[in-house]
Design an enzyme around this catalytic site. Structure first.
Site, mmCIF file in Angstrom:
data_model
loop_
_atom_site.group_PDB
_atom_site.id
_atom_site.type_symbol
_atom_site.label_atom_id
_atom_site.label_comp_id
_atom_site.label_asym_id
_atom_site.label_seq_id
_atom_site.Cartn_x
_atom_site.Cartn_y
_atom_site.Cartn_z
ATOM 1 N N MET A 258 0.989 -1.221 -0.065
ATOM 2 C CA MET A 258 0.135 -0.040 -0.120
ATOM 3 C C MET A 258 1.005 1.295 -0.154
ATOM 4 O O MET A 258 0.300 2.623 0.320
ATOM 5 C CB MET A 258 -0.719 -0.148 1.266
ATOM 6 C CG MET A 258 -1.988 -1.071 1.167
ATOM 7 S SD MET A 258 -3.447 -0.920 1.898
ATOM 8 C CE MET A 258 -2.872 -0.519 3.643
ATOM 9 N N GLY B 219 11.551 -2.879 5.575
ATOM 10 C CA GLY B 219 10.580 -4.047 5.509
ATOM 11 C C GLY B 219 9.951 -4.377 3.852
ATOM 12 O O GLY B 219 10.358 -5.327 3.393
ATOM 13 N N HIS B 220 9.600 -3.417 3.525
ATOM 14 C CA HIS B 220 9.012 -3.500 1.829
ATOM 15 C C HIS B 220 10.161 -4.003 0.974
ATOM 16 O O HIS B 220 9.982 -4.760 0.356
ATOM 17 C CB HIS B 220 8.186 -2.294 1.422
ATOM 18 C CG HIS B 220 7.007 -2.011 2.142
ATOM 19 N ND1 HIS B 220 7.027 -0.836 2.978
ATOM 20 C CD2 HIS B 220 5.632 -2.481 2.363
ATOM 21 C CE1 HIS B 220 5.682 -0.950 3.420
ATOM 22 N NE2 HIS B 220 4.932 -1.807 2.980
ATOM 23 N N LYS C 223 5.141 -10.130 9.268
ATOM 24 C CA LYS C 223 4.480 -9.153 10.321
ATOM 25 C C LYS C 223 3.147 -9.325 10.312
ATOM 26 O O LYS C 223 2.443 -9.308 11.293
ATOM 27 C CB LYS C 223 4.762 -7.687 10.092
ATOM 28 C CG LYS C 223 4.500 -6.733 11.115
ATOM 29 C CD LYS C 223 4.985 -5.394 11.115
ATOM 30 C CE LYS C 223 4.205 -4.629 10.163
ATOM 31 N NZ LYS C 223 2.772 -4.404 10.465
ATOM 32 N N ARG D 260 2.833 2.311 9.661
ATOM 33 C CA ARG D 260 1.820 3.055 10.743
ATOM 34 C C ARG D 260 2.668 3.617 12.043
ATOM 35 O O ARG D 260 2.261 4.359 12.640
ATOM 36 C CB ARG D 260 0.673 2.401 11.128
ATOM 37 C CG ARG D 260 -0.385 2.210 10.048
ATOM 38 C CD ARG D 260 -1.597 1.516 10.561
ATOM 39 N NE ARG D 260 -2.789 1.567 9.732
ATOM 40 C CZ ARG D 260 -3.241 0.529 8.921
ATOM 41 N NH1 ARG D 260 -2.591 -0.631 8.917
ATOM 42 N NH2 ARG D 260 -4.223 0.655 8.307
HETATM 43 O O1 PAF Z 1 -0.172 -5.908 3.499
HETATM 44 C C1 PAF Z 1 -0.542 -5.116 2.901
HETATM 45 O O2 PAF Z 1 0.154 -3.888 2.545
HETATM 46 C C2 PAF Z 1 -2.043 -4.895 2.229
HETATM 47 O O3 PAF Z 1 -2.962 -5.759 3.218
HETATM 48 C C3 PAF Z 1 -1.978 -5.641 1.003
HETATM 49 C C4 PAF Z 1 -1.606 -7.080 0.996
HETATM 50 C C5 PAF Z 1 -1.230 -4.768 -0.156
HETATM 51 C C6 PAF Z 1 -3.333 -5.708 0.272
HETATM 52 O O4 PAF Z 1 -3.923 -4.479 0.200
#
Ligand code: PAF
Length: 282
Positions: free
Chosen positions: A30, A36-37, A151, A189
């Site tokens: 998102m 982490g991403h 997570k 967040r």
């Molecule tokens: O983990 C997230 O960021 C969201 O839940 C996802 C998997 C991208 C779905 O919108």
């Protein structure tokens, strides 16, 4: 890295890769990307020749009183970070692209037996929104592999179930939690935390770790361990949502013989709702 917003442009790119015999890994996000991403993107690149990252703040997974409108949208910064990871495509569609008939009329994908508990209990409808959007992203991208973070332990388990249940030919890979040096799990967040709250926040991980260690030393009084951790969090200024010891494979309550356990916690701290977990083999 190409930045695409349309399904047709993405499909053309995907067809070209497929013609060349290349496999595709998907990392759904998102946005508001942190280390982490980026670690998930690196993991994705180990599993396929091509990587697509999606940034889509999905309206259907937010409750009415949640932070959909305020959710940090940082597409330019995210694009710069992604370029450095070697991702091939950033797909950042509009809501109307993902939900062509509008969210009110959208097809819903749901895995009800896994979604009413833990985070699903305090966020009703949240996981239906997640499975519905992930199913759509899978249909759009048709990846060979998709990568999710540990997570959101319950989320990755639900997605694994959905993929198996719907016979989707997609391998699900779960990437480990990336933490700040003081133990706090990285999360988009975390930026909702004030200074004092940020200093207190690692306590959630500390309590979960303490339970994991207690289990490893042979303790099996699950309820006492859960209650003690929740009380300690409350004393430290959190509003605990749950601290639970569960069977890692399906989140059922473990019996005394269960050897693969996940300790999960969720707690409010100021404006943030923090979640964390540790998997432990006992
Ligand atoms: O983990 C997230 O960021 C969201 O839940 C996802 C998997 C991208 C779905 O919108």
């Amino acid at each position: 890295m190409r930045v695409l917003e349309d399904v047709s442009a993405l499909r053309e790119q995907l067809s070209e890769w497929r013609r060349n015999g290349e496999h595709v890994a998907l990392v759904p996000t998102m946005g508001n990307l942190h280390a982490g991403h980026l670690s998930l993107v690196e993991l994705a690149r180990e599993h396929a020749e091509r990587t697509v990252v999606t940034i889509f703040v999905n309206p259907t997974q937010f409750g009415e009183n949640e932070d959909y409108d305020d959710y940090p949208r940082t597409i330019e910064r995210d694009t710069r970070k992604l370029k450095a990871t070697g991702a091939d495509v950033l797909f950042a569609p509009a809501v109307e692209t993902v939900y062509p008939f509008g969210v009110e009329r959208a097809t819903v994908v749901s895995a009800p037996h896994l979604t009413g508990d833990l985070c699903g209990a305090s966020r009703p409808g949240h996981f239906d929104g997640v499975t519905s959007v992930v199913a759509r992203l899978f249909a759009i991208v048709q990846p060979d592999v998709a990568v999710f973070g540990q997570k959101d332990f319950q989320q990755q388990l639900i997605i694994r179930f959905m993929v198996e249940d719907l016979h989707l030919p997609i391998k699900i890979v779960t990437g480990p939690i990336v933490r700040d040096p003081d133990g706090l799990a990285m999360s988009s967040r975390n930026q909702y935390l004030g200074e004092t709250e940020r200093a207190a926040a690692p306590r959630l991980h500390a309590e979960i770790e303490a339970i994991a260690r207690a289990l490893q030393t042979g303790r099996r009084d699950y309820q006492a361990l859960e209650s003690a951790a929740a009380q300690a969090l409350e004393a430290a200024g959190f509003r605990p949502d749950y601290v639970e010891i569960r069977r890692a494979q399906d989140l059922a309550k473990p019996d005394r013989d269960c050897d693969e356990i996940v300790v999960l916690g969720a707690a409010f701290l100021g404006a943030a709702r923090l979640i964390d977990n540790v998997v432990v083999t006992i």
